[in-house]
Design a protein around this motif. Structure first.
Motif, PDB file in Angstrom:
ATOM      1  N   UNK A   3      73.713  30.383  36.650  1.00 38.75           N
ATOM      2  CA  UNK A   3      72.737  29.317  36.891  1.00 38.75           C
ATOM      3  C   UNK A   3      71.523  29.475  35.984  1.00 38.75           C
ATOM      4  N   UNK A   4      70.950  28.364  35.609  1.00 39.54           N
ATOM      5  CA  UNK A   4      69.699  28.393  34.826  1.00 39.54           C
ATOM      6  C   UNK A   4      68.486  28.190  35.724  1.00 39.54           C
ATOM      7  N   UNK A   5      68.709  28.232  37.049  1.00 38.79           N
ATOM      8  CA  UNK A   5      67.601  28.054  38.004  1.00 38.79           C
ATOM      9  C   UNK A   5      66.567  29.163  37.831  1.00 38.79           C
ATOM     10  N   UNK A   6      65.310  28.797  37.915  1.00 36.51           N
ATOM     11  CA  UNK A   6      64.239  29.792  37.857  1.00 36.51           C
ATOM     12  C   UNK A   6      64.251  30.576  39.160  1.00 36.51           C
ATOM     13  N   UNK A   7      64.318  31.910  39.056  1.00 40.56           N
ATOM     14  CA  UNK A   7      64.577  32.746  40.231  1.00 40.56           C
ATOM     15  C   UNK A   7      63.404  32.761  41.204  1.00 40.56           C
ATOM     16  N   UNK A   8      62.205  32.933  40.695  1.00 44.58           N
ATOM     17  CA  UNK A   8      61.022  32.965  41.563  1.00 44.58           C
ATOM     18  C   UNK A   8      59.940  32.106  40.934  1.00 44.58           C
ATOM     19  N   UNK A  38      65.931  32.691  34.132  1.00 49.62           N
ATOM     20  CA  UNK A  38      67.195  32.527  34.866  1.00 49.62           C
ATOM     21  C   UNK A  38      67.892  33.864  35.040  1.00 49.62           C
ATOM     22  N   UNK A  39      69.006  33.824  35.731  1.00 48.21           N
ATOM     23  CA  UNK A  39      69.713  35.059  36.096  1.00 48.21           C
ATOM     24  C   UNK A  39      70.395  35.722  34.909  1.00 48.21           C
ATOM     25  N   UNK A  40      70.490  35.031  33.772  1.00 45.81           N
ATOM     26  CA  UNK A  40      71.135  35.589  32.587  1.00 45.81           C
ATOM     27  C   UNK A  40      70.179  36.427  31.732  1.00 45.81           C
ATOM     28  N   UNK A  41      68.971  36.637  32.216  1.00 47.91           N
ATOM     29  CA  UNK A  41      67.973  37.396  31.468  1.00 47.91           C
ATOM     30  C   UNK A  41      68.470  38.807  31.139  1.00 47.91           C
ATOM     31  N   UNK A  42      68.249  39.278  29.931  1.00 47.08           N
ATOM     32  CA  UNK A  42      68.660  40.641  29.560  1.00 47.08           C
ATOM     33  C   UNK A  42      67.990  41.730  30.395  1.00 47.08           C
ATOM     34  N   UNK A  43      66.902  41.380  31.096  1.00 47.06           N
ATOM     35  CA  UNK A  43      66.187  42.368  31.894  1.00 47.06           C
ATOM     36  C   UNK A  43      66.858  42.635  33.231  1.00 47.06           C
ATOM     37  N   UNK A  44      67.801  41.771  33.614  1.00 46.38           N
ATOM     38  CA  UNK A  44      68.429  41.885  34.925  1.00 46.38           C
ATOM     39  C   UNK A  44      69.823  42.497  34.828  1.00 46.38           C
ATOM     40  N   UNK A  45      70.239  43.168  35.901  1.00 42.99           N
ATOM     41  CA  UNK A  45      71.598  43.711  35.971  1.00 42.99           C
ATOM     42  C   UNK A  45      72.609  42.565  35.877  1.00 42.99           C
ATOM     43  N   UNK A  46      73.595  42.719  34.988  1.00 41.13           N
ATOM     44  CA  UNK A  46      74.575  41.658  34.805  1.00 41.13           C
ATOM     45  C   UNK A  46      74.127  40.586  33.834  1.00 41.13           C
ATOM     46  N   UNK A  47      72.958  40.788  33.257  1.00 43.40           N
ATOM     47  CA  UNK A  47      72.453  39.812  32.296  1.00 43.40           C
ATOM     48  C   UNK A  47      73.009  40.044  30.902  1.00 43.40           C
ATOM     49  N   UNK A  48      72.527  39.262  29.958  1.00 44.68           N
ATOM     50  CA  UNK A  48      73.004  39.359  28.577  1.00 44.68           C
ATOM     51  C   UNK A  48      72.462  40.625  27.917  1.00 44.68           C
ATOM     52  N   UNK A  49      72.983  40.901  26.725  1.00 47.30           N
ATOM     53  CA  UNK A  49      72.487  42.031  25.946  1.00 47.30           C
ATOM     54  C   UNK A  49      71.733  41.501  24.729  1.00 47.30           C
ATOM     55  N   UNK A  50      70.600  42.113  24.465  1.00 51.22           N
ATOM     56  CA  UNK A  50      69.779  41.677  23.335  1.00 51.22           C
ATOM     57  C   UNK A  50      70.293  42.309  22.043  1.00 51.22           C
ATOM     58  N   UNK A  51      70.539  41.485  21.032  1.00 51.97           N
ATOM     59  CA  UNK A  51      70.970  41.967  19.712  1.00 51.97           C
ATOM     60  C   UNK A  51      72.181  42.906  19.809  1.00 51.97           C
TER      61      UNK A  51
END
Length: 209
Positions: A60-65, A77-90
């Motif tokens: 989802x691209x929903x803003x979490x908070x 969104x939940x795909x942020x690299x800072x979150x567990x299960x998120x994307x990887x930067x570079x």
């Protein structure tokens, strides 16, 4: 430089083979050796490594908070690299690691590798050999007779010999190559370079330029 030719039993046949000083007696060029080994190892890499970037994840691209007032960081969104299960930067993406080396550079590298083995007295010459059938024990017997069974062996044949190749295939510390396929990495990676008598002339023709 001359070496005695040994038979399959490890005995001196009385024949001598002259090794070309322009190939086996030069001062090794360490930088060229490094370049050729680097290219060989780079060519072995598949380059299929891949991690998913932010745009490739499903989620989802929903803003979490909410943006303000929570007392914490601003979350996207939940795909942020800072979150567990998120994307990887570079992260790594598929790529080709191979690169070009000039023909004369590769020739100099092989000459340097052969000269290194000659200086370290790690070259043996055996008379032309063949096995009646592919049997590992026959190759083990040959290695024992040549007193190289405890070393990493590179056997250089003048051309393809199926029985010899199959006899050595199951031995972890043995590699069999044709003289035309000889490369710098394989030469440096062995501790005993065993040249079949007929392969010496082929190597001379390949590296004479």
């Amino acid at each position: 430089m001359e070496l005695s030719v040994l038979d399959k039993s490890g005995k001196d046949t009385g024949k001598k083979v002259a090794l070309n000083d322009a190939i086996y007696g030069i001062e090794p060029n360490e930088h060229v050796l490094w370049l050729d080994v680097k290219q060989y190892l780079a060519n072995q890499r598949q380059g299929t490594h891949k991690t998913k970037e932010r745009s490739e994840l499903s989620g989802s691209t929903r803003k979490l908070i909410k943006q303000k007032g929570g007392g914490g960081a601003r979350r996207g969104d939940i795909k942020s690299p800072l979150l567990v299960g998120g994307a990887r930067v570079f992260g790594p993406t598929p790529r080709d690691y191979s690169f070009k080396l000039n023909k004369k550079v590769k020739q100099l590298a092989r000459k340097s590798a052969l000269s290194t083995k000659a200086k370290e007295n790690q070259i043996l010459v055996v008379e032309d050999l063949s096995f009646d059938a592919p049997k590992t024990k026959d190759f083990v017997a040959l290695a024992n007779n040549l007193q190289v069974a405890d070393k990493k062996i590179l056997l250089v044949l003048p051309d393809q010999n199926k029985n010899v190749y199959l006899s050595a295939r199951n031995l972890e510390r043995v590699k069999v190559v044709k003289a035309s396929d000889l490369n710098t990495y394989s030469i440096l990676n062995c501790t005993s370079l065993v040249l079949v008598e007929s392969s010496v002339a082929i190597i001379d023709n390949l590296l004479k330029a």
